[in-house]
Design a protein around this motif. Structure first.
Motif: not given
Length: 473
Positions: A204-223
């Protein structure tokens, strides 16, 4: 307590099997119990509005860490999880070993009364927690009919969990209790999400476009797969963005990354190694002169209960302090630091690290000592079990008091050390961002090892039935 017999006798219960069941059958029933509970976690409660939960009770009882420990899932039939059973069991254990209850656990009828009374107390606690949650708005605004429907559903759900626990405890299932099974399922679910989830992280309150970490899938293997693909093709986010996925303040959210994956493996190895450590106490059989054995005392003599108490106490204290700050309209920097240190998080601040470790280690040590005194695991109880088994410490008379005096120093030392080490490992797990939290990882390893050792023992007994008779003698 005999006056409660008419009520206790009417409680729904499970009968023991007429004969001991083979391991394969017990594993099948255990798997069925696990399936039932998994279905409960995805079965929504009828009558509650689909709104964002809020309120002080939600913040305490449905905190992610508490949810992991008690296996709760908000808005489902697993809303209360194993919380009522665990709390009722701990309360009765404390009262019984403090001499405040009239049960004689040496007597079969009193043991049955004690077990039935625990079920009744669990139902009462479930009713109280449900009523308080409804009254304080944890489910949003409910009409009287909706409130009644939610109340009935959660009491029925608690009764189902009690029956699952009863079924496993009485020999139909495996592991001695449904409590360990639910904790194992809960922590495993967290691991599964952190490892395999394809969903994109949402804070909440975070724009995913501002953080590369948010642009990868949540799970470690897909990321990891996406990061490797992007690295090969010169795109972003790359492997470098997966090394440490930590959002900056004020969010502070950590996501599964390479650092947390390595920390989880490393801490799991340390926990397994420590769990295998023992302190041997020399003993001898009274009946068979000259036959001496070593009784292994686990180095982690007591660890699960203290860290559960520690986590719950810190979450409750954090809510109290936060509520006080809201009422007074402000909070001092020192109190703000203490408030932050109470919660599990991957914060690489020296102040947070030192204070978080000290809080966890100190509280876990205190709770370990208290549980050792009133939980029936102290030197007096251990000495009584040894003497009743026909064992004594060489060089000393076969007397409970003398054996207890000999065991007092090593057992009390192990109680304090195990509490301090468990608290320290749990805090370190939080700081390094291990999956499922430090406490969750400790519970997962301990319960998993317990199941593994029991399966090996049961399998050996089935292959060599004579061993069961030898151990029984």
């Amino acid at each position: 307590m005999e006056s409660l017999d008419p009520i206790l006798e009417r409680l729904i219960t499970i009968k023991r099997p007429s004969r001991p069941l083979p391991l394969s059958t017990r594993l099948m029933w255990t798997a069925l119990a696990a399936l039932v509970y998994i279905v409960m976690t995805i079965t929504p409660l009828w009558g509650i509005p689909r709104v964002q939960p809020s309120g002080p009770l939600y913040n305490i009882f449905y905190n992610p860490l508490v949810s992991t420990i008690f296996g709760t899932t908000y808005g489902t039939w697993a809303q209360l999880g194993i919380g009522p059973i665990v709390v009722a069991g701990i309360v009765l254990e404390i009262l019984q070993f403090s001499g405040l209850l009239p049960f004689d656990l040496e007597d079969k009828k009193d043991r049955l009364r004690f077990s039935a009374f625990q079920k009744l107390l669990a139902l009462i606690m479930a009713a109280g927690e449900t009523a308080a949650s409804i009254a304080m708005g944890a489910f949003g605004h409910l009409t009287p009919l909706q409130a009644l429907a939610v109340f009935i559903q959660l009491i029925a759900a608690t009764q189902i969990v009690i029956l699952l626990d009863d079924m496993i405890a009485k020999g139909w299932g495996f592991g001695g209790s449904a409590i360990n099974l639910v904790i194992l399922l809960s922590v495993t679910r967290t691991f599964f999400v952190d490892l395999f989830s394809w969903n994109l992280p949402s804070v909440p309150g975070v724009n995913a476009a501002d953080y590369p970490a948010m642009q990868l899938p949540l799970g470690f293997l897909p990321a990891l797969a996406v990061a490797i693909y992007n690295t090969i093709h010169g795109a972003a986010p790359s492997i470098a963005d997966l090394v440490f996925r930590q959002l900056p303040p004020p969010y502070g959210t950590s996501l599964p990354d390479i650092v947390s994956f390595a920390a989880t493996l490393a801490l799991a190895y340390v926990i397994v190694y420590i769990e295998q450590m023992h302190v041997n106490i020399p003993a001898a059989y009274t009946q068979y002169w000259g036959i001496r054995i070593n009784i292994p005392l686990r180095f982690m003599y007591v660890s699960v209960i203290p860290i559960i108490f520690t986590a719950y106490s810190l979450i409750l204290a954090e809510q109290i302090v936060a509520g006080f700050a809201t009422l007074t309209g402000g909070i001092s920097p020192a109190l703000a630091l203490l408030l932050t240190a109470m919660m599990p998080a991957r914060i690489l601040s020296p102040d947070y690290i030192v204070l978080h470790i000290l809080l966890y280690a100190a509280l876990a040590t205190v709770f370990a000592w208290l549980w050792g005194q009133i939980g029936g695991i102290g030197p007096d109880e251990y000495a009584k079990n040894l003497v009743e088994s026909g064992l004594h410490v060489p060089g000393f008379r076969q007397s409970e008091k003398i054996v207890a005096r000999v065991l007092r120093r090593p057992i009390n030392t192990l109680i304090l050390l195990s509490g301090m080490i468990a608290g320290t490992l749990a805090a370190l797990g939080d700081i390094f961002g291990v999956w499922g939290s430090g406490i969750g990882l400790i519970l997962l390893v301990e319960i998993g090892l317990g199941y593994y050792m029991q399966i090996l023992q049961e399998g050996l007994m089935e292959v060599y039935p004579g061993l069961r008779r030898v151990i029984g003698q």
